[in-house]
Motif scaffolding. Structure first.
Motif, PDB file in Angstrom:
ATOM      1  N   UNK A   1       0.763  -1.755   0.051  1.00  0.00           N
ATOM      2  CA  UNK A   1       0.319  -0.051  -0.741  1.00  0.00           C
ATOM      3  C   UNK A   1       0.598   1.156   0.029  1.00  0.00           C
ATOM      4  N   UNK A   2       0.067   1.983  -0.493  1.00  0.00           N
ATOM      5  CA  UNK A   2       1.172   3.175  -1.034  1.00  0.00           C
ATOM      6  C   UNK A   2       0.005   4.523   0.238  1.00  0.00           C
ATOM      7  N   UNK A   3       0.873   5.341   0.888  1.00  0.00           N
ATOM      8  CA  UNK A   3      -0.352   6.956   1.567  1.00  0.00           C
ATOM      9  C   UNK A   3       0.081   7.998   0.408  1.00  0.00           C
ATOM     10  N   UNK A   4      -1.252   8.283  -0.665  1.00  0.00           N
ATOM     11  CA  UNK A   4      -0.291   9.671  -1.656  1.00  0.00           C
ATOM     12  C   UNK A   4      -0.037  10.410  -1.122  1.00  0.00           C
ATOM     13  N   UNK A   5      -0.398  11.006   0.160  1.00  0.00           N
ATOM     14  CA  UNK A   5       0.034  12.458   0.840  1.00  0.00           C
ATOM     15  C   UNK A   5       1.385  13.003   1.171  1.00  0.00           C
TER      16      UNK A   5
ATOM     17  N   UNK B   1       6.654  16.256 -10.697  1.00  0.00           N
ATOM     18  CA  UNK B   1       5.604  16.587  -9.603  1.00  0.00           C
ATOM     19  C   UNK B   1       7.089  17.055  -8.142  1.00  0.00           C
ATOM     20  N   UNK B   2       6.228  18.795  -7.842  1.00  0.00           N
ATOM     21  CA  UNK B   2       7.692  18.771  -6.643  1.00  0.00           C
ATOM     22  C   UNK B   2       6.569  18.454  -5.703  1.00  0.00           C
ATOM     23  N   UNK B   3       7.703  17.073  -4.569  1.00  0.00           N
ATOM     24  CA  UNK B   3       6.497  16.159  -3.984  1.00  0.00           C
ATOM     25  C   UNK B   3       7.183  17.526  -2.414  1.00  0.00           C
ATOM     26  N   UNK B   4       6.051  17.865  -1.062  1.00  0.00           N
ATOM     27  CA  UNK B   4       6.880  18.018  -0.536  1.00  0.00           C
ATOM     28  C   UNK B   4       7.710  17.603   1.249  1.00  0.00           C
ATOM     29  N   UNK B   5       6.851  15.507   0.439  1.00  0.00           N
ATOM     30  CA  UNK B   5       7.753  14.955   0.829  1.00  0.00           C
ATOM     31  C   UNK B   5       7.366  13.617   0.487  1.00  0.00           C
ATOM     32  N   UNK B   6       8.748  12.213   0.674  1.00  0.00           N
ATOM     33  CA  UNK B   6       8.857  11.187  -0.228  1.00  0.00           C
ATOM     34  C   UNK B   6       8.143  10.607   0.149  1.00  0.00           C
ATOM     35  N   UNK B   7       7.070   9.699  -0.531  1.00  0.00           N
ATOM     36  CA  UNK B   7       6.169   8.588  -0.361  1.00  0.00           C
ATOM     37  C   UNK B   7       6.049   7.553   0.764  1.00  0.00           C
ATOM     38  N   UNK B   8       5.848   7.123   1.060  1.00  0.00           N
ATOM     39  CA  UNK B   8       5.488   6.341   1.988  1.00  0.00           C
ATOM     40  C   UNK B   8       5.052   4.123   1.534  1.00  0.00           C
ATOM     41  N   UNK B   9       6.054   3.661   1.458  1.00  0.00           N
ATOM     42  CA  UNK B   9       5.160   2.766   0.871  1.00  0.00           C
ATOM     43  C   UNK B   9       5.063   1.493   1.802  1.00  0.00           C
ATOM     44  N   UNK B  10       3.885   0.688   2.073  1.00  0.00           N
ATOM     45  CA  UNK B  10       3.710  -0.568   3.302  1.00  0.00           C
ATOM     46  C   UNK B  10       3.264  -1.867   2.597  1.00  0.00           C
ATOM     47  N   UNK B  11       4.600  -3.046   3.112  1.00  0.00           N
ATOM     48  CA  UNK B  11       4.155  -3.984   2.351  1.00  0.00           C
ATOM     49  C   UNK B  11       4.312  -4.820   4.201  1.00  0.00           C
ATOM     50  N   UNK B  12       3.260  -6.163   2.979  1.00  0.00           N
ATOM     51  CA  UNK B  12       3.391  -6.941   4.326  1.00  0.00           C
ATOM     52  C   UNK B  12       3.273  -8.489   3.199  1.00  0.00           C
TER      53      UNK B  12
ATOM     54  N   UNK C   1       8.235  -0.536   6.171  1.00  0.00           N
ATOM     55  CA  UNK C   1       7.353   1.260   6.065  1.00  0.00           C
ATOM     56  C   UNK C   1       8.658   1.336   5.404  1.00  0.00           C
ATOM     57  N   UNK C   2       8.607   1.385   4.165  1.00  0.00           N
ATOM     58  CA  UNK C   2       9.390   1.692   2.955  1.00  0.00           C
ATOM     59  C   UNK C   2       9.492   3.372   3.019  1.00  0.00           C
ATOM     60  N   UNK C   3      10.395   4.621   2.599  1.00  0.00           N
ATOM     61  CA  UNK C   3      10.391   5.655   2.157  1.00  0.00           C
ATOM     62  C   UNK C   3      11.410   5.545   0.282  1.00  0.00           C
ATOM     63  N   UNK C   4      10.143   5.929  -0.447  1.00  0.00           N
ATOM     64  CA  UNK C   4      10.304   6.204  -2.149  1.00  0.00           C
ATOM     65  C   UNK C   4      10.977   7.794  -2.402  1.00  0.00           C
TER      66      UNK C   4
ATOM     67  N   UNK D   1      12.484   2.206   7.127  1.00  0.00           N
ATOM     68  CA  UNK D   1      11.731   3.037   8.002  1.00  0.00           C
ATOM     69  C   UNK D   1      11.018   2.606   9.083  1.00  0.00           C
ATOM     70  N   UNK D   2      11.037   1.256   9.123  1.00  0.00           N
ATOM     71  CA  UNK D   2      10.115   0.907  10.128  1.00  0.00           C
ATOM     72  C   UNK D   2       9.248  -1.003  10.290  1.00  0.00           C
ATOM     73  N   UNK D   3       9.664  -1.343  10.651  1.00  0.00           N
ATOM     74  CA  UNK D   3       9.107  -2.954  10.981  1.00  0.00           C
ATOM     75  C   UNK D   3       8.043  -3.546  11.973  1.00  0.00           C
ATOM     76  N   UNK D   4       7.257  -3.667  12.177  1.00  0.00           N
ATOM     77  CA  UNK D   4       6.401  -4.652  12.664  1.00  0.00           C
ATOM     78  C   UNK D   4       6.538  -5.916  12.528  1.00  0.00           C
ATOM     79  N   UNK D   5       6.705  -6.910  13.660  1.00  0.00           N
ATOM     80  CA  UNK D   5       6.437  -8.479  13.773  1.00  0.00           C
ATOM     81  C   UNK D   5       5.522  -8.685  14.385  1.00  0.00           C
ATOM     82  N   UNK D   6       4.198  -9.345  13.601  1.00  0.00           N
ATOM     83  CA  UNK D   6       3.186 -10.136  13.800  1.00  0.00           C
ATOM     84  C   UNK D   6       3.199 -11.763  14.346  1.00  0.00           C
TER      85      UNK D   6
END
Length: 393
Positions: free
Chosen positions: A264-268, A318-329, A337-340, A354-359
């Protein structure tokens, strides 16, 4: 920017989740401070709402129609909300066809039956892969490799199949629409299949195939498209980033030890605020996660870059105010959580952990951001009767 996440109160499901790709969909209702979730279990889809504190609200269960009045209900393969400018529909795919409901699941708007008679007797028949496209279309994939394009009216039930896309030779696994602003010539829709092939399309009155990325011999189970950049997750645990306009591989990372089930990707997090006057580079972005993330201990690199020659010619980015975040499971119990980003000097695409969670002891089958800013995400797991929620600290 991405930060650390903590576990929040879980949301209880009416049933467990099946081991299916992309088995979680989230619809945010900010005006009511609610989020709606849906996950598939066998022949049923559990739809529920929850407040920001995790308290569950209304619940509903939807089912695929049986093949005959006395037969068992068909297995559902996916459920997802499709957000169009004029309306929001909840779409279910199954072994029998495609169902479309009003967003709360209260009224079925449309039913499309798959033509089972035309399929070889030994071949499984199902629909899978759901995405809104353009201003008024919903695209749904099938086991034969065809993509059905439905024309959705602003209201009412007069849904029609406006086109059938027949480029894939294997079952469709996932479909994604552009979440940002597509550069010229990059297309606004990507389809993926069981063999790992990707097709990039331009939507409109007639859909046009712009590019095809050959199969890898490994299933592409989940795909996302943002500002002309394709993020694809594979059965070998890799995430690959492609330029949609050219099909060039820009970066890759061995993200998981086992099969990826959801991206998944957080577009904002990469919100557009203008355009560079000249082609060639993206602006510099602030450094995030200067040290390896928690996933580094599992053999993950903090930053992975594949150096490619800059494109010969392409439209302004496009000029972006911050890089997008990508989520993988994935099946390995981890959510990452990744930064592109793009290197401003070389135009190389970079993916940074950037971050990991183990379920623990969980085969993850669904992972979605709960808001476009990437401040929270939710996770489903095989045979679990709850949705795990995480929010930024």
């Amino acid at each position: 920017m991405p930060g650390m996440y903590r576990r929040d109160r879980s949301v209880q499901l009416g049933g467990s989740s099946s081991a299916l790709y992309n088995n979680l969909s989230v619809l945010r209702l900010p005006q009511r401070q609610l989020a709606c979730f849906c996950a598939v279990h066998g022949p049923a889809v559990n739809v529920l709402s929850a407040a920001n504190d995790g308290l569950a609200g209304s619940q509903r269960q939807l089912r695929a129609p049986p093949a005959a009045p006395a037969a068992a209900a068909a297995a559902v393969t996916q459920a997802a909300w499709c957000v169009l400018p004029a309306r929001v529909l909840l779409v279910l795919t199954s072994q029998k066809g495609v169902q479309m409901y009003e967003s709360d699941g209260s009224v079925m708007v449309y039913w499309h039956a798959l033509d089972i008679a035309e399929q070889p007797p030994a071949q499984a028949v199902f629909a899978r892969g759901i995405a809104a496209a353009g201003e008024r279309f919903i695209c749904v994939g099938t086991s034969s490799g065809m993509v059905l394009v439905f024309d959705i009216p602003h209201k009412g039930t007069n849904v029609t199949v406006s086109e059938v896309l027949e480029e894939h030779r294997h079952a469709i696994t996932d479909i994604a629409a552009e979440l940002g602003q597509a550069p010229e010539g990059a297309g606004d829709l990507v389809t993926a299949d069981d063999a790992g092939a990707l097709c990039i399309w331009s939507s409109g009155e007639e859909f046009t195939l712009l590019n095809k990325i050959p199969a890898l011999g490994c299933t592409c189970s989940s795909v996302k498209l943002w500002n002309g950049l394709i993020a694809a997750g594979y059965g070998n645990g890799q995430i690959r980033l492609y330029e949609a306009a050219t099909g060039v591989l820009r970066a890759e990372v061995n993200a998981h030890a086992r099969w990826i089930y959801a991206l998944d990707l957080a577009p904002l997090t990469g919100k557009v605020r203008g355009e560079l006057p000249a082609a060639g580079t993206w602006p510099a972005v602030p450094s995030v996660c200067g040290t390896p993330g928690p996933g580094a201990g599992q053999g993950l690199l903090s930053t992975v870059t594949l150096c490619c020659a800059p494109l010969a010619s392409w439209s302004p980015r496009p000029l972006c105010c911050s890089p997008p975040q990508l989520l993988s499971g994935a099946e390995d119990s981890f959510v990452h959580v990744w930064k592109l980003s793009r290197n401003p000097d070389t135009d190389d695409v970079e993916i940074e952990h950037c971050h990991a969670e183990c379920v623990t002891d969980t085969q993850i089958c669904g992972a979605r951001f709960c808001d476009p800013e990437g401040c929270s995400f939710a996770v489903t797991g095989y045979d679990l009767s709850e949705i795990f929620r995480y929010s930024q600290v």
